[in-house]
Design a protein around this motif. Structure first.
Motif, PDB file in Angstrom:
ATOM      1  N   ASP A 179     -41.484  16.105  -2.720  1.00  0.00           N
ATOM      2  CA  ASP A 179     -42.638  16.669  -2.011  1.00  0.00           C
ATOM      3  C   ASP A 179     -42.085  17.762  -1.118  1.00  0.00           C
ATOM      4  OD1 ASP A 179     -44.946  17.269  -0.663  1.00  0.00           O
ATOM      5  OD2 ASP A 179     -45.532  15.179  -0.337  1.00  0.00           O
ATOM      6  N   GLY A 180     -42.238  19.007  -1.551  1.00  0.00           N
ATOM      7  CA  GLY A 180     -41.542  20.083  -0.869  1.00  0.00           C
ATOM      8  C   GLY A 180     -40.050  19.893  -1.059  1.00  0.00           C
ATOM      9  N   ARG A 181     -39.324  19.818   0.020  1.00  0.00           N
ATOM     10  CA  ARG A 181     -37.877  19.589  -0.069  1.00  0.00           C
ATOM     11  C   ARG A 181     -37.509  18.106   0.104  1.00  0.00           C
ATOM     12  NH1 ARG A 181     -35.199  24.366  -0.025  1.00  0.00           N
ATOM     13  NH2 ARG A 181     -36.384  26.197   0.631  1.00  0.00           N
ATOM     14  N   LYS A 182     -38.507  17.269   0.293  1.00  0.00           N
ATOM     15  CA  LYS A 182     -38.256  15.844   0.505  1.00  0.00           C
ATOM     16  C   LYS A 182     -38.192  15.102  -0.827  1.00  0.00           C
ATOM     17  CE  LYS A 182     -40.155  11.688   2.677  1.00  0.00           C
ATOM     18  NZ  LYS A 182     -41.306  11.124   3.439  1.00  0.00           N
ATOM     19  N   LEU A 183     -37.113  14.352  -1.027  1.00  0.00           N
ATOM     20  CA  LEU A 183     -36.965  13.536  -2.231  1.00  0.00           C
ATOM     21  C   LEU A 183     -37.794  12.273  -2.066  1.00  0.00           C
ATOM     22  CD1 LEU A 183     -35.462  13.158  -4.959  1.00  0.00           C
ATOM     23  CD2 LEU A 183     -33.674  11.954  -3.674  1.00  0.00           C
ATOM     24  N   VAL A 184     -38.708  12.045  -2.998  1.00  0.00           N
ATOM     25  CA  VAL A 184     -39.605  10.890  -2.943  1.00  0.00           C
ATOM     26  C   VAL A 184     -39.108   9.752  -3.834  1.00  0.00           C
ATOM     27  CG1 VAL A 184     -41.960  10.075  -3.400  1.00  0.00           C
ATOM     28  CG2 VAL A 184     -41.584  12.364  -2.425  1.00  0.00           C
ATOM     29  N   LYS A 185     -38.606  10.090  -5.009  1.00  0.00           N
ATOM     30  CA  LYS A 185     -38.136   9.082  -5.960  1.00  0.00           C
ATOM     31  C   LYS A 185     -37.042   9.677  -6.827  1.00  0.00           C
ATOM     32  CE  LYS A 185     -37.929   5.558  -8.821  1.00  0.00           C
ATOM     33  NZ  LYS A 185     -37.364   4.242  -8.423  1.00  0.00           N
ATOM     34  N   GLY A 186     -35.985   8.885  -7.030  1.00  0.00           N
ATOM     35  CA  GLY A 186     -34.943   9.297  -7.961  1.00  0.00           C
ATOM     36  C   GLY A 186     -33.709   9.828  -7.253  1.00  0.00           C
ATOM     37  N   PRO A 187     -32.867  10.496  -8.051  1.00  0.00           N
ATOM     38  CA  PRO A 187     -33.055  10.790  -9.473  1.00  0.00           C
ATOM     39  C   PRO A 187     -32.856   9.559 -10.353  1.00  0.00           C
ATOM     40  CG  PRO A 187     -30.888  11.523  -8.761  1.00  0.00           C
ATOM     41  CD  PRO A 187     -31.599  11.049  -7.534  1.00  0.00           C
ATOM     42  N   VAL A 188     -33.545   9.553 -11.488  1.00  0.00           N
ATOM     43  CA  VAL A 188     -33.437   8.453 -12.443  1.00  0.00           C
ATOM     44  C   VAL A 188     -33.028   9.023 -13.793  1.00  0.00           C
ATOM     45  CG1 VAL A 188     -35.197   7.103 -11.240  1.00  0.00           C
ATOM     46  CG2 VAL A 188     -35.879   8.582 -13.139  1.00  0.00           C
ATOM     47  N   PRO A 189     -32.298   8.238 -14.593  1.00  0.00           N
ATOM     48  CA  PRO A 189     -31.909   8.721 -15.923  1.00  0.00           C
ATOM     49  C   PRO A 189     -33.105   8.729 -16.866  1.00  0.00           C
ATOM     50  CG  PRO A 189     -31.246   6.434 -15.657  1.00  0.00           C
ATOM     51  CD  PRO A 189     -31.773   6.880 -14.322  1.00  0.00           C
ATOM     52  N   VAL A 190     -33.150   9.726 -17.733  1.00  0.00           N
ATOM     53  CA  VAL A 190     -34.221   9.825 -18.721  1.00  0.00           C
ATOM     54  C   VAL A 190     -33.619  10.196 -20.077  1.00  0.00           C
ATOM     55  CG1 VAL A 190     -35.985  10.473 -17.040  1.00  0.00           C
ATOM     56  CG2 VAL A 190     -34.662  12.280 -18.199  1.00  0.00           C
ATOM     57  N   ARG A 191     -34.442  10.055 -21.104  1.00  0.00           N
ATOM     58  CA  ARG A 191     -34.064  10.501 -22.445  1.00  0.00           C
ATOM     59  C   ARG A 191     -35.152  11.438 -22.944  1.00  0.00           C
ATOM     60  NH1 ARG A 191     -33.712   6.862 -27.902  1.00  0.00           N
ATOM     61  NH2 ARG A 191     -35.954   6.914 -27.571  1.00  0.00           N
TER      62      ARG A 191
END
Length: 239
Positions: A138-150
């Motif tokens: 949210d803007g420069r604020k990290l809300v969730k993650g980082p998480v691995p994806v495929r």
């Protein structure tokens, strides 16, 4: 996932395409091993071509010689990342997964350090194809993650650019592949975030969707809503 873009007005016809191969990564080209090797109960001490690299990645003594401890450590990594057979062989498949995981770990708590994902959009889900990670900010604020994806495999690459979540279906099932796609959130044609019953590190990738571990897909389901933006950038290795 087909390469044809599905119009947003045809939401009821969206198939998703998403799932891609759910089969685990396979180590190929090895000599025969006991039948119980694949179960992970056997560690044969076979030394792979990436022995030193695996030792360094796992924090083992780097001498390029397979020990029982090395074998077990490599096997544990294989177990945790859906690589089969699981008998501690440091082959190219295992090493390629280790390289991806190394990049993902390096992202730390500042995955947007390079500023590639827009910070002027409010809440946005970011997908970095190069590192195979996603996060919500949210803007420069990290809300969730980082998480691995495929993400998408070669010729079915997840499309880059700025998109929006336009349809959500918690219990979606792909009519193309007849596989469940829990917590689907579609953001570009038939491409969606969704959970898979398998390893997010398994090759070659999806048919375009962003595959996630179930817990991560659940979190995204709670945090995102229709209209939220999604930004996809980078390039997945091998595509």
């Amino acid at each position: 996932m087909t390469s044809t873009r599905i119009s947003r007005g045809r939401r009821g016809a969206v198939h998703a395409a998403a799932a891609g191969l759910l089969s685990p990564l396979l180590v190929v080209g090895l000599q025969s091993a006991p039948a119980h090797a694949a179960s992970g109960s056997w560690c044969g001490g076979m030394q792979g071509p990436y022995q030193k690299e695996a030792e360094r990645f796992l924090g083992r003594k780097v001498d390029g010689r397979q020990s029982v401890g090395d074998c077990r450590a490599i096997r544990d990594f294989q177990r945790g990342h859906g690589i089969y057979p699981q008998y501690g062989y440091a082959g190219p498949v295992t090493w390629n997964v280790m390289k991806v995981v190394k990049q993902q770990r390096a992202a730390g708590k500042n995955p947007n350090r390079a500023g590639n994902c827009p910070v002027n959009k409010g809440r946005i889900a970011c997908v970095d194809l190069t590192r195979q990670i996603s996060w919500i900010q949210d803007g420069r604020k990290l809300v969730k993650g980082p998480v691995p994806v495929r993400t998408g495999r070669n010729k079915h690459e997840t499309r880059t650019g700025l998109h929006q979540v336009y349809w959500r279906h918690k219990d979606h099932v792909s009519s193309l592949y007849d596989v469940p796609m829990p917590y689907s959130q579609f953001f570009d044609g038939g491409e969606a975030f969704h959970a898979i019953d398998g390893s997010v590190w398994s090759a070659p990738g999806s048919h375009g969707c962003v595959n996630m571990r179930t817990a991560d897909a659940k979190s995204y389901w709670k945090l995102l809503k229709t209209g939220d933006e999604v930004y996809v950038y980078g390039r997945k290795a091998g595509t």
